[in-house]
Design an enzyme around this catalytic site. Structure first.
Site, PDB file in Angstrom:
ATOM      1  N   SER A 167     -13.940 -30.452 -14.198  1.00  0.00           N
ATOM      2  CA  SER A 167     -13.109 -31.274 -15.083  1.00  0.00           C
ATOM      3  C   SER A 167     -13.610 -32.705 -15.250  1.00  0.00           C
ATOM      4  O   SER A 167     -13.351 -33.330 -16.270  1.00  0.00           O
ATOM      5  CB  SER A 167     -11.665 -31.309 -14.579  1.00  0.00           C
ATOM      6  OG  SER A 167     -11.597 -31.926 -13.310  1.00  0.00           O
ATOM      7  N   ASP A 204      -1.459 -38.710 -14.439  1.00  0.00           N
ATOM      8  CA  ASP A 204      -1.389 -37.832 -13.272  1.00  0.00           C
ATOM      9  C   ASP A 204      -1.979 -38.479 -12.028  1.00  0.00           C
ATOM     10  O   ASP A 204      -1.872 -37.952 -10.927  1.00  0.00           O
ATOM     11  CB  ASP A 204      -2.080 -36.490 -13.553  1.00  0.00           C
ATOM     12  CG  ASP A 204      -3.551 -36.624 -13.941  1.00  0.00           C
ATOM     13  OD1 ASP A 204      -4.141 -37.709 -13.736  1.00  0.00           O
ATOM     14  OD2 ASP A 204      -4.113 -35.643 -14.447  1.00  0.00           O
ATOM     15  N   HIS A 245      -7.186 -37.785 -12.922  1.00  0.00           N
ATOM     16  CA  HIS A 245      -8.378 -37.719 -13.776  1.00  0.00           C
ATOM     17  C   HIS A 245      -8.677 -39.068 -14.424  1.00  0.00           C
ATOM     18  O   HIS A 245      -7.752 -39.768 -14.853  1.00  0.00           O
ATOM     19  CB  HIS A 245      -8.194 -36.655 -14.859  1.00  0.00           C
ATOM     20  CG  HIS A 245      -8.011 -35.278 -14.310  1.00  0.00           C
ATOM     21  ND1 HIS A 245      -6.770 -34.758 -13.989  1.00  0.00           N
ATOM     22  CD2 HIS A 245      -8.912 -34.319 -14.006  1.00  0.00           C
ATOM     23  CE1 HIS A 245      -6.915 -33.534 -13.513  1.00  0.00           C
ATOM     24  NE2 HIS A 245      -8.199 -33.238 -13.515  1.00  0.00           N
TER      25      HIS A 245
END
Length: 229
Positions: free
Chosen positions: A54, A202, A205
């Site tokens: 990711s 979050d 990231h």
């Protein structure tokens, strides 16, 4: 204390990646396939292939905001004949990377950036299997181009998996780098992990600004390779 925060955040990062919804992974895979398919290099261009999870994929961002695209901007500003291809996939494990590397290698890289393995660690998978998968990926790349330059991004796992496992995991990446004569980046998220201003809501990231810093970290290791040409 800061290192502890980094490890905790890395735990959340890769746990989040490994448990992302299937639809998100499918969307990312489509982006990756589109990037590879529409990034056919000109004959004189050399290829930098970014292969990871990711972080490389630019989770929840447009691909032009992820660090591989920022690297491309730096390359273009210097007038170098290199093309950066983003082959990142959210939630990817070393086994998943091994299963798709042949498809990705339809474009032969001159420089291969490997950012995989952390999701294996968060799941507590046997590290000998992780090592073998990563080595098999590298072997496939070297088979395609024996002269390829390789860069490996090291990762960390949280201490709750046990001190022995955590230490062995951290040693995996420099060992892999040494045995393959590859360049080793100890911590890809240096200066980003633990900073709420550089991560999405979050707290996991990187934001576009966070990816700018990641790109600077990568550039410090990548630029000397480009200047050798």
């Amino acid at each position: 204390m800061f290192l502890r925060v980094q490890i905790i955040l890395l735990s959340a990062l890769f746990f989040g990646c490994s448990t992302s919804k299937e639809s998100e992974s499918q969307q990312t895979l489509k982006k990756e396939q589109s990037a590879v398919e529409t990034s056919a290099p000109k004959e004189e261009e050399r290829i930098i292939l970014f292969f990871g999870n990711s972080i490389t994929a630019g989770y929840q961002l447009d691909m032009d905001q992820a660090f591989p695209a920022i690297i491309q901007e730096k390359i273009d500003s210097l007038g170098l004949n290199y093309k950066a291809i983003n082959a990142g996939l959210s939630g990817e494990t070393s086994a998943g990377g091994k299963s798709r590397i042949d498809w990705v290698l339809r474009t032969t890289p001159d420089i291969f950036f490997l950012e995989l393995g952390a999701n294996d660690g968060l799941r507590g998978l046997p590290l000998d299997e992780t090592y073998k998968n990563l080595q098999d990926i590298i072997d496939a790349v070297k088979k395609e181009n024996p002269e390829v330059e390789i860069i490996i991004a090291g990762m960390m796992v949280p201490p709750n998996l046990g001190d022995d496992y955590s230490k062995e995991f951290q040693q995996l990446f420099p060992k892999l780098s040494k045995e393959n004569d590859a360049i080793y980046i100890p911590f890809l998220l240096e200066g980003v992990a633990g900073n709420p201003d550089l991560n999405l809501r979050d707290g996991i990231h990187p934001t576009p600004e966070g990816h700018e810093i990641v790109a600077e970290t990568v550039w410090d290791y990548l630029k000397p390779l480009l200047e050798e040409e």
